[in-house]
Design a protein around this motif. Structure first.
Motif, PDB file in Angstrom:
ATOM      1  N   UNK A 137       1.231  -1.291   0.185  1.00 15.16           N
ATOM      2  CA  UNK A 137      -0.361   0.044   0.232  1.00 15.16           C
ATOM      3  C   UNK A 137       1.274   1.060   0.101  1.00 15.16           C
ATOM      4  N   UNK A 138       2.149   1.521   0.667  1.00 11.64           N
ATOM      5  CA  UNK A 138       2.816   2.286   0.919  1.00 11.64           C
ATOM      6  C   UNK A 138       3.506   2.708  -0.422  1.00 11.64           C
ATOM      7  N   UNK A 139       4.001   1.406  -0.580  1.00 11.29           N
ATOM      8  CA  UNK A 139       4.226   1.963  -1.798  1.00 11.29           C
ATOM      9  C   UNK A 139       4.019   2.220  -3.401  1.00 11.29           C
ATOM     10  N   UNK A 140       3.147   1.924  -3.343  1.00 12.20           N
ATOM     11  CA  UNK A 140       1.712   2.229  -4.635  1.00 12.20           C
ATOM     12  C   UNK A 140       1.482   3.780  -4.625  1.00 12.20           C
ATOM     13  N   UNK A 141       1.171   4.291  -2.691  1.00  8.99           N
ATOM     14  CA  UNK A 141       1.118   5.815  -2.624  1.00  8.99           C
ATOM     15  C   UNK A 141       2.193   6.371  -3.133  1.00  8.99           C
ATOM     16  N   UNK A 142       3.841   5.773  -3.064  1.00  8.95           N
ATOM     17  CA  UNK A 142       4.844   6.586  -3.121  1.00  8.95           C
ATOM     18  C   UNK A 142       4.910   6.647  -4.921  1.00  8.95           C
ATOM     19  N   UNK A 143       4.653   5.441  -5.023  1.00 17.27           N
ATOM     20  CA  UNK A 143       4.206   5.681  -6.764  1.00 17.27           C
ATOM     21  C   UNK A 143       3.718   6.119  -7.665  1.00 17.27           C
ATOM     22  N   UNK A 144       2.657   6.494  -6.661  1.00 20.58           N
ATOM     23  CA  UNK A 144       0.868   7.271  -7.539  1.00 20.58           C
ATOM     24  C   UNK A 144       1.754   8.201  -7.167  1.00 20.58           C
ATOM     25  N   UNK A 145       2.166   8.736  -5.642  1.00 20.19           N
ATOM     26  CA  UNK A 145       2.166  10.451  -5.344  1.00 20.19           C
ATOM     27  C   UNK A 145       3.077  11.154  -6.158  1.00 20.19           C
ATOM     28  N   UNK A 146       3.722  10.230  -6.328  1.00 16.53           N
ATOM     29  CA  UNK A 146       5.001  10.991  -7.146  1.00 16.53           C
ATOM     30  C   UNK A 146       4.619  11.305  -8.303  1.00 16.53           C
TER      31      UNK A 146
END
Length: 146
Positions: free
Chosen positions: A4-13
């Motif tokens: 979840x954090x990985x996806x958030x970090x990737x999409x927030x980028x």
């Protein structure tokens, strides 16, 4: 939790890059066209500062919950010999922290200036350098394949 954090970090980028590109383009256009600093410029630079700091916080959380973090214990100094481990554990975090620091410095410097050009130049310079740093350390092969 990690995924979840990985996806958030990737999409927030994506948001960070979009807003940073807008801020850089806006500042550069206004500097070279000798235009006046407006409230819109303040909002753009502030929003860029906010989203980049949120990305930094998400990234720091991700760094410590990532399975890759365990490579420090397994490999020790050998992390620097492995290009992929070095990118994720050293280069990406260090360069992006530096980029966020440059955005913060540019924003702080611009607040102290009184003239339009004095306000726009620090944003143009520091935000542009930060954008180049961000683009240089994105793990493109992993990021695009999400």
């Amino acid at each position: 939790m990690y995924k979840t954090i990985l996806n958030l970090h990737s999409y927030w980028a994506y948001l960070v890059l979009l807003v940073l590109i807008v801020a850089v383009a806006n500042a550069l256009i206004k500097v070279f066209a000798d235009k006046e600093y407006e409230a819109k410029d303040f909002r753009i630079s502030l929003f860029t500062l906010i989203v980049s700091h949120i990305q930094l916080l998400i990234g720091l959380i991700l760094y410590f919950v990532s399975p890759r973090f365990e490579l420090w214990a397994e490999m020790g100094g050998e992390v620097m010999k492995n290009s992929m481990a070095r990118l994720y554990l050293v280069e990406h975090p260090f360069v992006n922290i530096l980029a966020v620091a440059l955005i913060t410095i540019g924003y702080s410097k611009h607040k102290k200036k009184l003239t339009s050009q004095g306000k726009l130049k620090p944003i143009a310079i520091f935000y542009t350098i930060a954008l180049v740093l961000f683009l240089s350390r994105i793990p493109w092969s992993t990021w695009i394949n999400l």
